[in-house]
Design a protein around this motif. Sequence first.
Motif, PDB file in Angstrom:
ATOM      1  N   GLU A  12      -5.357  12.123   3.501  1.00  0.00           N
ATOM      2  CA  GLU A  12      -4.222  12.550   2.686  1.00  0.00           C
ATOM      3  C   GLU A  12      -3.835  13.998   2.979  1.00  0.00           C
ATOM      4  OE1 GLU A  12      -5.126   9.748  -1.183  1.00  0.00           O
ATOM      5  OE2 GLU A  12      -6.139  11.670  -0.978  1.00  0.00           O
ATOM      6  N   LYS A  13      -4.826  14.853   3.192  1.00  0.00           N
ATOM      7  CA  LYS A  13      -4.520  16.234   3.560  1.00  0.00           C
ATOM      8  C   LYS A  13      -3.809  16.294   4.905  1.00  0.00           C
ATOM      9  CE  LYS A  13      -8.434  18.259   1.116  1.00  0.00           C
ATOM     10  NZ  LYS A  13      -9.742  18.911   1.280  1.00  0.00           N
ATOM     11  N   SER A  14      -4.262  15.483   5.847  1.00  0.00           N
ATOM     12  CA  SER A  14      -3.625  15.460   7.160  1.00  0.00           C
ATOM     13  C   SER A  14      -2.205  14.918   7.084  1.00  0.00           C
ATOM     14  CB  SER A  14      -4.438  14.613   8.138  1.00  0.00           C
ATOM     15  OG  SER A  14      -5.687  15.191   8.345  1.00  0.00           O
ATOM     16  N   PHE A  15      -1.979  13.916   6.237  1.00  0.00           N
ATOM     17  CA  PHE A  15      -0.638  13.376   6.057  1.00  0.00           C
ATOM     18  C   PHE A  15       0.305  14.434   5.504  1.00  0.00           C
ATOM     19  CE2 PHE A  15       2.515  11.291   3.339  1.00  0.00           C
ATOM     20  CZ  PHE A  15       3.154  10.493   4.280  1.00  0.00           C
ATOM     21  N   HIS A  16      -0.143  15.148   4.480  1.00  0.00           N
ATOM     22  CA  HIS A  16       0.700  16.201   3.902  1.00  0.00           C
ATOM     23  C   HIS A  16       0.907  17.342   4.892  1.00  0.00           C
ATOM     24  CE1 HIS A  16       0.937  14.236   0.081  1.00  0.00           C
ATOM     25  NE2 HIS A  16      -0.374  14.268  -0.097  1.00  0.00           N
ATOM     26  N   GLY A  17      -0.131  17.658   5.660  1.00  0.00           N
ATOM     27  CA  GLY A  17       0.014  18.692   6.684  1.00  0.00           C
ATOM     28  C   GLY A  17       0.977  18.282   7.777  1.00  0.00           C
ATOM     29  N   LEU A  18       0.944  16.998   8.144  1.00  0.00           N
ATOM     30  CA  LEU A  18       1.865  16.469   9.148  1.00  0.00           C
ATOM     31  C   LEU A  18       3.310  16.598   8.664  1.00  0.00           C
ATOM     32  CD1 LEU A  18       1.715  14.764  11.866  1.00  0.00           C
ATOM     33  CD2 LEU A  18       2.004  12.800  10.399  1.00  0.00           C
ATOM     34  N   LEU A  19       3.539  16.258   7.406  1.00  0.00           N
ATOM     35  CA  LEU A  19       4.881  16.405   6.841  1.00  0.00           C
ATOM     36  C   LEU A  19       5.297  17.869   6.754  1.00  0.00           C
ATOM     37  CD1 LEU A  19       4.890  13.785   3.952  1.00  0.00           C
ATOM     38  CD2 LEU A  19       5.898  13.577   6.214  1.00  0.00           C
ATOM     39  N   ALA A  20       4.359  18.740   6.411  1.00  0.00           N
ATOM     40  CA  ALA A  20       4.674  20.168   6.315  1.00  0.00           C
ATOM     41  C   ALA A  20       5.032  20.755   7.674  1.00  0.00           C
ATOM     42  CB  ALA A  20       3.504  20.925   5.698  1.00  0.00           C
ATOM     43  N   VAL A  21       4.254  20.406   8.703  1.00  0.00           N
ATOM     44  CA  VAL A  21       4.548  20.930  10.045  1.00  0.00           C
ATOM     45  C   VAL A  21       5.902  20.423  10.527  1.00  0.00           C
ATOM     46  CG1 VAL A  21       3.841  20.828  12.469  1.00  0.00           C
ATOM     47  CG2 VAL A  21       2.155  21.306  10.709  1.00  0.00           C
ATOM     48  N   GLY A  22       6.178  19.134  10.334  1.00  0.00           N
ATOM     49  CA  GLY A  22       7.469  18.583  10.745  1.00  0.00           C
ATOM     50  C   GLY A  22       8.620  19.192   9.971  1.00  0.00           C
ATOM     51  N   GLY A  23       8.434  19.379   8.668  1.00  0.00           N
ATOM     52  CA  GLY A  23       9.483  19.979   7.853  1.00  0.00           C
ATOM     53  C   GLY A  23       9.751  21.427   8.220  1.00  0.00           C
ATOM     54  N   LEU A  24       8.688  22.195   8.418  1.00  0.00           N
ATOM     55  CA  LEU A  24       8.878  23.590   8.815  1.00  0.00           C
ATOM     56  C   LEU A  24       9.495  23.705  10.200  1.00  0.00           C
ATOM     57  CD1 LEU A  24       5.629  25.270   7.462  1.00  0.00           C
ATOM     58  CD2 LEU A  24       7.976  25.626   6.691  1.00  0.00           C
ATOM     59  N   ALA A  25       9.096  22.818  11.104  1.00  0.00           N
ATOM     60  CA  ALA A  25       9.711  22.828  12.430  1.00  0.00           C
ATOM     61  C   ALA A  25      11.199  22.508  12.324  1.00  0.00           C
ATOM     62  CB  ALA A  25       9.018  21.831  13.350  1.00  0.00           C
ATOM     63  N   GLY A  26      11.548  21.551  11.472  1.00  0.00           N
ATOM     64  CA  GLY A  26      12.957  21.216  11.276  1.00  0.00           C
ATOM     65  C   GLY A  26      13.743  22.350  10.658  1.00  0.00           C
ATOM     66  N   ILE A  27      13.167  23.031   9.674  1.00  0.00           N
ATOM     67  CA  ILE A  27      13.854  24.158   9.031  1.00  0.00           C
ATOM     68  C   ILE A  27      14.046  25.305  10.014  1.00  0.00           C
ATOM     69  CG2 ILE A  27      13.581  25.982   7.305  1.00  0.00           C
ATOM     70  CD1 ILE A  27      12.299  23.875   5.483  1.00  0.00           C
ATOM     71  N   ILE A  28      13.001  25.625  10.769  1.00  0.00           N
ATOM     72  CA  ILE A  28      13.097  26.756  11.708  1.00  0.00           C
ATOM     73  C   ILE A  28      14.085  26.438  12.821  1.00  0.00           C
ATOM     74  CG2 ILE A  28      11.805  28.098  13.409  1.00  0.00           C
ATOM     75  CD1 ILE A  28       9.382  27.842  11.497  1.00  0.00           C
ATOM     76  N   GLU A  29      14.004  25.223  13.364  1.00  0.00           N
ATOM     77  CA  GLU A  29      14.937  24.873  14.443  1.00  0.00           C
ATOM     78  C   GLU A  29      16.375  24.815  13.939  1.00  0.00           C
ATOM     79  OE1 GLU A  29      15.726  21.391  17.718  1.00  0.00           O
ATOM     80  OE2 GLU A  29      13.769  21.521  16.761  1.00  0.00           O
ATOM     81  N   GLY A  30      16.577  24.269  12.738  1.00  0.00           N
ATOM     82  CA  GLY A  30      17.920  24.246  12.164  1.00  0.00           C
ATOM     83  C   GLY A  30      18.433  25.634  11.855  1.00  0.00           C
TER      84      GLY A  30
END
Length: 145
Positions: A12-30
């Motif tokens: 569950e921690k890895s799942f939330h971390g996966l979503l956080a990394v993807g979300g932050l990558a999307g925010i930074i790239e956008g």
Amino acid sequence: MKRFIPRLDAKEKSFHGLLAVGGLAGIIEGSIRYGFTLHTAFPGMLLTLLGAFLGGFTGFFVKDCFRAWRGLKPYRGVNNDGWMLGGFLGSFVGALFQVAASPDGANLVIGSIAGAFFGAAGGALPDEFITPILGRMAERTPDRS
């Protein structure tokens, strides 16, 4: 209050971390392309999670092919801790690699997707050994309730 909020396990921690990394990558790239944006977080999360799922599927498929080739029964993952841990670590390393390799820091989501795919595929191969190791590690740590 602690008894109402359960502690998260490694998957569950890895799942939330996966979503956080993807979300932050999307925010930074956008934000690099359009100025400060938050609406690019969801596509980053979704694409990174999809990359991890396809990587885990590919890893389990390759693992089952090798097991069938050796005459063993196919492995049916029950806990799937290995590919989730690998997907999180891969997405994190892929995004960092894309930051280091790109002169302007663009394509972070592509780095996190590719990293999640390869990390989850690599984590699916030793999946049957990871859950018992995590169980033994949990037995050794004192309960902090």
